[in-house]
Design an enzyme around this catalytic site. Structure first.
Site, PDB file in Angstrom:
ATOM      1  N   ASP A  26       1.077  -1.374   0.258  1.00  0.00           N
ATOM      2  CA  ASP A  26       0.007  -0.263   0.038  1.00  0.00           C
ATOM      3  C   ASP A  26       0.499   1.362   0.075  1.00  0.00           C
ATOM      4  O   ASP A  26       0.861   2.197   0.469  1.00  0.00           O
ATOM      5  CB  ASP A  26      -0.282   0.297   1.023  1.00  0.00           C
ATOM      6  N   GLU A  56     -11.699   0.212  -3.778  1.00  0.00           N
ATOM      7  CA  GLU A  56     -10.926   0.406  -2.277  1.00  0.00           C
ATOM      8  C   GLU A  56      -9.750   1.703  -2.768  1.00  0.00           C
ATOM      9  O   GLU A  56      -9.521   1.778  -3.931  1.00  0.00           O
ATOM     10  CB  GLU A  56     -11.266  -0.347  -1.427  1.00  0.00           C
TER      11      GLU A  56
HETATM   12  O1  FUB Z   1      -3.642  -3.607   2.869  1.00  0.00           O
HETATM   13  C1  FUB Z   1      -4.537  -3.887   3.637  1.00  0.00           C
HETATM   14  C2  FUB Z   1      -5.706  -4.203   2.149  1.00  0.00           C
HETATM   15  O2  FUB Z   1      -4.984  -4.380   1.429  1.00  0.00           O
HETATM   16  C3  FUB Z   1      -5.420  -2.185   1.812  1.00  0.00           C
HETATM   17  O3  FUB Z   1      -6.088  -0.918   2.608  1.00  0.00           O
HETATM   18  C4  FUB Z   1      -5.929  -2.250   0.835  1.00  0.00           C
HETATM   19  O4  FUB Z   1      -5.894  -1.151   0.043  1.00  0.00           O
HETATM   20  C5  FUB Z   1      -5.335  -2.825   0.249  1.00  0.00           C
HETATM   21  O5  FUB Z   1      -4.550  -3.603  -0.338  1.00  0.00           O
END
Ligand code: FUB
Length: 446
Positions: free
Chosen positions: A32, A207
């Site tokens: 991320d 997301e």
């Molecule tokens: O890293 C945990 C979660 O996985 C993140 O918050 C999302 O965006 C995905 O990458």
């Protein structure tokens, strides 16, 4: 003595550097990546994946207990500044929840605001999952002081902050949909109603929002599950809160099935870059990821050209450092493979394996510097006596070294003089010139 050991350990963390192509960080999992340009350096604020155990987190799922920050002035050498926020030093976080997910950071009036989503102590009571908090510092690498409470009226993950040219700040986040709201000047409270950014694809999880502005257009970029796993897409609008028009794909789904992708986009020294992640060091478990970066370009009409993930990544490689050929730019159509050096410890990295006469590997942008270098050293292993040539520019370009590799069942270091001393920036071609099998860990010039 104890004081001395603690000091040395501290220095090891602070001075630890990763010299890398893709993935960028080579001694721990990172995911991320929120990249930011602060002054003349790029800072990356990633999540920090660890492998859950019976005692730590939930096995088989994401596990994150803290955040590090990394920075680089040349996009090649990344400095780990150490841990900046950890789950059990934030007053409102549920202890040992191992859910310090994708963060972001932004500068305003000389202060650095670090936004992170995680599980609050009251989550069991109200059953609403994640919320988002802020920690504030005077420098990009901290120390960061967490605010005593999370941001009011925000439930969700993946915070992203954007400050428009008029000074108005916006917070974006996700939780099934993507949401946005204005932030107050203090960067700690919402200053508007929460808006669901509803012009995006209605089907499939969205997301990880990331907003940037270029030439008056606002780019809302986000991972979206159009098919089975996430790909990076974007929409464009003329206002930070929309409406937006969906434009297309920035990066396709992972070819090897890493379910998530999460990204950020920055311009640094007149070049745009996409930071994203992949499970390079953990091919069998996609919740242990590693951050990467590749160049991103725009068409004349402002649309984004699709980014094809590379192993070579970005940045110039210093010829005097160990050049990891397994992070190649291009390969001949056959006679080549990549393996881990040690599957019991994948952070030891990879090796390039040549298996056919005339198989070649291209490795771009190697900086020899102004003072010509005239020797090469390779760490190699070969089942037979073999020959490797180093050429410049193309597979049959100027020959600068012909290295005889002795048969050896272990890795050995082999030295050779260059036929032509090299300076400047060169694209190298490493060519197998015999039958057999040669494994190359790295090569370096002197
Ligand atoms: O890293 C945990 C979660 O996985 C993140 O918050 C999302 O965006 C995905 O990458």
């Amino acid at each position: 003595m104890l004081k001395y050991i603690v000091l040395c350990l501290g220095l090891m963390i602070i001075l630890n550097q990763a010299s890398a192509q893709n993935p960028l960080i080579n001694n721990q999992y990172t995911a991320d990546p929120s990249a930011r340009v602060f002054g003349d350096r790029v800072y990356i604020y990633p999540s920090h994946d660890i492998i859950a155990t019976k005692e730590k987190g939930r096995q088989g799922w994401f596990a994150m207990e803290d955040y590090h920050v990394f920075s680089s002035a040349n996009l090649t050498d990344w400095k780990d500044h150490g841990v900046i926020v950890t789950q059990n030093n934030v007053p409102w976080v549920k202890p040992n929840s191992y859910s310090m997910w994708a963060p972001d950071c932004i500068e305003r009036n000389g202060k650095y605001y670090f936004y992170f989503p995680t599980t609050p102590k009251d989550t069991v009571a109200n059953g609403k999952g994640f919320t988002i908090g802020v920690a504030v510092a005077n420098k990009p690498e901290g120390p960061f002081i967490p605010e005593p409470t999370p941001i009011k009226n925000v439930r969700g993950i993946d915070p992203n902050v954007f400050i428009d040219k008029d000074g108005q700040a916006y917070l974006y986040w996700s939780g099934g949909n993507i949401y946005g709201a204005k932030l107050k000047e203090n960067m700690l409270e919402l200053d508007s109603e929460v808006k669901t950014l509803g012009d995006l694809p209605s089907k499939g999880l969205k997301e990880g929002p990331y907003m940037f502005e270029r030439n008056g257009l606002y780019y809302l970029t986000y991972p979206h599950v159009e098919n089975k796993i996430e790909r990076l897409e974007y929409a464009i609008g003329t206002n930070p809160l929309g409406p937006f028009k969906v434009m297309g794909v920035i990066m396709d789904e992972s070819a090897t099935g890493c379910w998530t992708n999460h990204h950020s986009i920055i311009e640094f020294k007149k070049q745009w870059y996409l930071f994203y992640h992949h499970n390079d060091y953990s091919p069998n478990f996609d919740k242990a990821r590693s951050i990467r970066a590749d160049s991103l370009t725009f068409n004349a009409d402002g649309t984004i050209k699709k980014v094809i993930p590379t192993l070579r990544g970005i940045g110039i490689t210093d010829a005097k450092k160990t050049i990891q050929l397994d992070r190649y730019s291009q390969l001949s159509p056959k006679g080549f493979g990549i393996d881990f050096l040690d599957t019991a410890d994948r952070f030891k990295g990879w090796k390039a394996v040549f298996t056919e006469n005339n198989a070649w590997l291209q490795y771009n942008t190697v900086a020899f510097g102004n003072k010509p270098l005239n020797k090469v050293k390779l760490r190699v292993k070969s089942a037979n006596n073999t020959v490797i040539q180093i050429r410049i520019g193309k597979p049959d370009g100027a020959l600068i070294a012909e290295v005889k590799i002795p048969q050896n069942e272990n890795f050995v270091e082999v030295n050779s003089a260059l036929l032509k001393p090299q300076s400047g920036i060169q694209n190298l071609f490493i060519v197998m010139k015999s039958k057999g099998r040669v494994e190359v860990d790295w090569l370096t010039f002197r």
